[in-house]
Structures are given as structure tokens and as C-alpha cells.
Design a protein around this motif. Structure first.
Motif, PDB file in Angstrom:
ATOM      1  N   SER A 116      36.909  56.357  21.459  1.00 25.96           N
ATOM      2  CA  SER A 116      37.191  55.634  22.701  1.00 25.96           C
ATOM      3  C   SER A 116      38.064  54.422  22.441  1.00 25.96           C
ATOM      4  O   SER A 116      38.097  53.885  21.341  1.00 25.96           O
ATOM      5  N   ALA A 117      38.750  54.005  23.490  1.00 24.11           N
ATOM      6  CA  ALA A 117      39.489  52.746  23.508  1.00 24.11           C
ATOM      7  C   ALA A 117      39.140  52.055  24.814  1.00 24.11           C
ATOM      8  O   ALA A 117      38.771  52.715  25.789  1.00 24.11           O
ATOM      9  N   ARG A 118      39.252  50.733  24.831  1.00 24.52           N
ATOM     10  CA  ARG A 118      38.906  50.029  26.058  1.00 24.52           C
ATOM     11  C   ARG A 118      39.855  48.863  26.301  1.00 24.52           C
ATOM     12  O   ARG A 118      40.464  48.323  25.383  1.00 24.52           O
ATOM     13  N   ALA A 119      39.944  48.519  27.576  1.00 21.16           N
ATOM     14  CA  ALA A 119      40.703  47.355  28.026  1.00 21.16           C
ATOM     15  C   ALA A 119      39.836  46.609  29.018  1.00 21.16           C
ATOM     16  O   ALA A 119      39.078  47.218  29.780  1.00 21.16           O
ATOM     17  N   SER A 120      39.951  45.296  29.024  1.00 14.79           N
ATOM     18  CA  SER A 120      39.183  44.523  30.001  1.00 14.79           C
ATOM     19  C   SER A 120      40.037  44.256  31.231  1.00 14.79           C
ATOM     20  O   SER A 120      41.256  44.119  31.143  1.00 14.79           O
ATOM     21  N   LEU A 121      39.375  44.241  32.383  1.00 14.44           N
ATOM     22  CA  LEU A 121      39.970  43.789  33.638  1.00 14.44           C
ATOM     23  C   LEU A 121      39.136  42.607  34.094  1.00 14.44           C
ATOM     24  O   LEU A 121      37.909  42.675  34.082  1.00 14.44           O
ATOM     25  N   ARG A 122      39.806  41.531  34.513  1.00 12.32           N
ATOM     26  CA  ARG A 122      39.111  40.348  35.033  1.00 12.32           C
ATOM     27  C   ARG A 122      39.805  39.909  36.312  1.00 12.32           C
ATOM     28  O   ARG A 122      41.024  40.023  36.428  1.00 12.32           O
ATOM     29  N   TRP A 123      39.012  39.393  37.251  1.00 11.30           N
ATOM     30  CA  TRP A 123      39.573  38.974  38.531  1.00 11.30           C
ATOM     31  C   TRP A 123      38.730  37.881  39.154  1.00 11.30           C
ATOM     32  O   TRP A 123      37.593  37.636  38.744  1.00 11.30           O
ATOM     33  N   VAL A 124      39.306  37.208  40.152  1.00  7.56           N
ATOM     34  CA  VAL A 124      38.586  36.228  40.950  1.00  7.56           C
ATOM     35  C   VAL A 124      37.795  37.009  41.990  1.00  7.56           C
ATOM     36  O   VAL A 124      38.358  37.823  42.728  1.00  7.56           O
ATOM     37  N   SER A 125      36.495  36.781  42.053  1.00  2.00           N
ATOM     38  CA  SER A 125      35.642  37.544  42.972  1.00  2.00           C
ATOM     39  C   SER A 125      35.168  36.727  44.162  1.00  2.00           C
ATOM     40  O   SER A 125      34.554  37.263  45.076  1.00  2.00           O
ATOM     41  N   GLY A 126      35.459  35.445  44.174  1.00  2.00           N
ATOM     42  CA  GLY A 126      35.054  34.587  45.288  1.00  2.00           C
ATOM     43  C   GLY A 126      36.263  34.146  46.097  1.00  2.00           C
ATOM     44  O   GLY A 126      37.357  33.973  45.555  1.00  2.00           O
ATOM     45  N   ASP A 127      36.060  33.954  47.380  1.00  2.00           N
ATOM     46  CA  ASP A 127      37.145  33.525  48.265  1.00  2.00           C
ATOM     47  C   ASP A 127      37.339  32.016  48.095  1.00  2.00           C
ATOM     48  O   ASP A 127      36.907  31.220  48.913  1.00  2.00           O
ATOM     49  N   VAL A 128      37.997  31.631  46.994  1.00  2.00           N
ATOM     50  CA  VAL A 128      38.134  30.227  46.624  1.00  2.00           C
ATOM     51  C   VAL A 128      39.500  29.648  46.989  1.00  2.00           C
ATOM     52  O   VAL A 128      39.752  28.472  46.738  1.00  2.00           O
ATOM     53  N   TYR A 129      40.372  30.457  47.563  1.00  2.27           N
ATOM     54  CA  TYR A 129      41.725  30.000  47.900  1.00  2.27           C
ATOM     55  C   TYR A 129      41.796  29.525  49.339  1.00  2.27           C
ATOM     56  O   TYR A 129      41.158  30.100  50.219  1.00  2.27           O
ATOM     57  N   ASP A 130      42.614  28.477  49.595  1.00  2.80           N
ATOM     58  CA  ASP A 130      42.923  28.106  50.968  1.00  2.80           C
ATOM     59  C   ASP A 130      43.721  29.263  51.550  1.00  2.80           C
ATOM     60  O   ASP A 130      44.669  29.730  50.929  1.00  2.80           O
ATOM     61  N   ASN A 131      43.341  29.739  52.724  1.00  9.72           N
ATOM     62  CA  ASN A 131      44.018  30.882  53.349  1.00  9.72           C
ATOM     63  C   ASN A 131      44.077  32.081  52.417  1.00  9.72           C
ATOM     64  O   ASN A 131      45.067  32.795  52.374  1.00  9.72           O
ATOM     65  N   GLY A 132      43.022  32.292  51.648  1.00  7.13           N
ATOM     66  CA  GLY A 132      42.981  33.416  50.724  1.00  7.13           C
ATOM     67  C   GLY A 132      42.676  34.724  51.437  1.00  7.13           C
ATOM     68  O   GLY A 132      42.423  34.760  52.636  1.00  7.13           O
TER      69      GLY A 132
END
Length: 151
Positions: A91-107
Motif C-alpha cells: 500500500s501507499a498513502r497520502a494525507s488530505l487535510r482541510w478546514v472543517s469549520g465555517d471560520v471565514y467571513d462570507n465563507g
């Protein structure tokens, strides 16, 4: 003199399974989330994958979401990423990461139900659940690491 190594062919979608691994919540934090994408060679032959497959996130209907991979800071167009050789069963793997909270103005936020990986003309897909947020008027960004063996 180095030993001769025959060329290892590219992996096909039929040779690979795609799964996700939450790493027991290791990616989850204050308004952030992530997963590992795990590619496993289910065939009886070694093959190679590009070190940075293209990721698309899809909604429950299978439609592409307005998301984009965030490039590495300060590296344009980015580092050279070498292909990964997968032996049978490896197997090989890659990580995915993201912002999960609505923390942006007008996001804006989107909900993903599937992740699709493309390498050349080959496509593998698996289901998963993610809530991603970003700035309004732009694709919602995620970070993606290069593939590494193991996982």
C-alpha cells in the motif's frame, strides 16, 4: 555497476483498491479535519503510481464539488514528486487535510460523499464523509501530501 531493474508498468484501476483511514481522529482539531487515502495493489504484479495523483471530491449525487488542492507555499510549480512502486499486496498513502469549520467571513462549506483519484486515464473511487469550508468565491481548498509507501 548497478543491477538491471526491468521497467515496472503503471498501475491500472483494476489493480488498485482505494480506501480511507481517519487515523483514529489524528487529523481532527479546531476547525480542521483530514484522512489518509490508502491505495493497495490487489494484483499479483508490481506496478507504479504517480507520486501525486489528482484528487476530486464529489457530492452524494456524484457531482464534482468546487474544491482544489492547495499548492505548497513557496514552491512553484512545486517539488518534483517521484512515482511510487507498489509490490503485490503493498500500500501507499497520502494525507488530505482541510478546514472543517465555517471560520471565514462570507465563507462557504461543501459536503463530500466520495473521493476520486485519477492517475493518467485510470480512476479509483471510494465513499467517505467530509465537511469542507473555505473562502467565498474561490474553490474550497485542501492540502494533499505526496504518496508514500506503507499505510
Amino acid at each position: 555497476m548497478p543491477a538491471f531493474t526491468p521497467a515496472v508498468p503503471p498501475c491500472t484501476a483494476e489493480m488498485i483498491t482505494l480506501s480511507t483511514d481517519t487515523a483514529d481522529g489524528d487529523f481532527d482539531g479546531m476547525s480542521h479535519a483530514g484522512i489518509y487515502l490508502v491505495l493497495t495493489n490487489k494484483s499479483g504484479k508490481a506496478c507504479t503510481l504517480p507520486g501525486q495523483p489528482t484528487v476530486a471530491l464529489k457530492d452524494a449525487r456524484g457531482l464534482a464539488l468546487p474544491t482544489a488542492r492547495k499548492g505548497p507555499v513557496g514552491m512553484h510549480p512545486g517539488p518534483v514528486v517521484v512515482p511510487v512502486r507498489l509490490e503485490p499486496g503493498a500500500s501507499a498513502r497520502a494525507s488530505l487535510r482541510w478546514v472543517s469549520g465555517d471560520v471565514y467571513d462570507n465563507g462557504r462549506c461543501v459536503d463530500a460523499s466520495k473521493v476520486e483519484l485519477r492517475f493518467g486515464a485510470q480512476v479509483v473511487t471510494t465513499g467517505f464523509s467530509a465537511h469542507l469550508c473555505g473562502e467565498s468565491g474561490k474553490p474550497v481548498e485542501f492540502e494533499q501530501s505526496p504518496l508514500t509507501r506503507g499505510g
